[in-house]
Design a protein around this motif. Structure first.
Motif, PDB file in Angstrom:
ATOM      1  N   GLU A  25      66.733  61.848  30.433  1.00  0.00           N
ATOM      2  CA  GLU A  25      65.784  62.849  29.960  1.00  0.00           C
ATOM      3  C   GLU A  25      66.473  63.988  29.219  1.00  0.00           C
ATOM      4  OE1 GLU A  25      63.193  63.226  28.792  1.00  0.00           O
ATOM      5  OE2 GLU A  25      61.683  64.066  30.101  1.00  0.00           O
ATOM      6  N   ASN A  26      65.819  64.467  28.172  1.00  0.00           N
ATOM      7  CA  ASN A  26      66.291  65.596  27.386  1.00  0.00           C
ATOM      8  C   ASN A  26      66.193  66.868  28.228  1.00  0.00           C
ATOM      9  OD1 ASN A  26      66.088  67.927  25.525  1.00  0.00           O
ATOM     10  ND2 ASN A  26      66.151  66.355  23.942  1.00  0.00           N
ATOM     11  N   ASN A  29      63.035  69.183  27.649  1.00  0.00           N
ATOM     12  CA  ASN A  29      61.690  68.775  28.054  1.00  0.00           C
ATOM     13  C   ASN A  29      61.306  69.396  29.389  1.00  0.00           C
ATOM     14  OD1 ASN A  29      61.540  67.241  25.755  1.00  0.00           O
ATOM     15  ND2 ASN A  29      61.947  65.310  26.777  1.00  0.00           N
ATOM     16  N   THR A  30      60.034  69.652  29.566  1.00  0.00           N
ATOM     17  CA  THR A  30      59.545  70.276  30.802  1.00  0.00           C
ATOM     18  C   THR A  30      59.168  69.194  31.818  1.00  0.00           C
ATOM     19  OG1 THR A  30      57.354  70.450  29.805  1.00  0.00           O
ATOM     20  CG2 THR A  30      58.768  72.412  29.714  1.00  0.00           C
ATOM     21  N   THR A  31      60.190  68.454  32.230  1.00  0.00           N
ATOM     22  CA  THR A  31      60.015  67.346  33.177  1.00  0.00           C
ATOM     23  C   THR A  31      61.021  67.428  34.315  1.00  0.00           C
ATOM     24  OG1 THR A  31      61.440  66.024  31.765  1.00  0.00           O
ATOM     25  CG2 THR A  31      59.066  65.772  31.446  1.00  0.00           C
ATOM     26  N   SER A  65      62.005  73.096  32.260  1.00  0.00           N
ATOM     27  CA  SER A  65      63.073  72.709  31.345  1.00  0.00           C
ATOM     28  C   SER A  65      64.412  73.070  31.986  1.00  0.00           C
ATOM     29  CB  SER A  65      62.900  73.468  30.028  1.00  0.00           C
ATOM     30  OG  SER A  65      64.102  73.524  29.313  1.00  0.00           O
TER      31      SER A  65
END
Length: 91
Positions: free
Chosen positions: A47-48, A51-53, A82
């Motif tokens: 995952e980047n 990103n808001t994950t 993030s």
């Protein structure tokens, strides 16, 4: 139950609390003493960080260098943050 001082014990306890050991991404950000300050998890492989994950925790230490607090972001727990902005989520 005492809070484990080993950050990997903390990660395992967090995984147990959330009901899974299947975190694909784990990130650590260390303080100036080399101790983990922020611990982040994403359930999405590779995952980047923008990103808001991400699920993020902040660790605090006592004068002896032992973990004495594990914080969740001010807005609450969830995979909604993030990693890049991790320091802005805690007061």
């Amino acid at each position: 139950m005492p809070i484990p001082t080993n950050v990997f014990d903390q990660i395992n306890n967090l995984a147990s609390t959330l009901g899974t050991n299947d975190f694909y991404e784990q990130r650590l950000d260390n303080d100036s003493a080399g101790r983990p300050l922020y611990v982040g998890f994403s359930a999405i492989p590779n995952e980047n960080v923008d990103n808001t994950t991400w699920f993020i925790r902040k660790l605090s230490y006592d004068n002896n260098g032992f973990i004495n607090r594990v914080q969740i972001p001010d807005a609450g727990a969830g995979f909604t943050y993030s990693w890049t902005n991790r320091a802005t989520y805690f007061s």
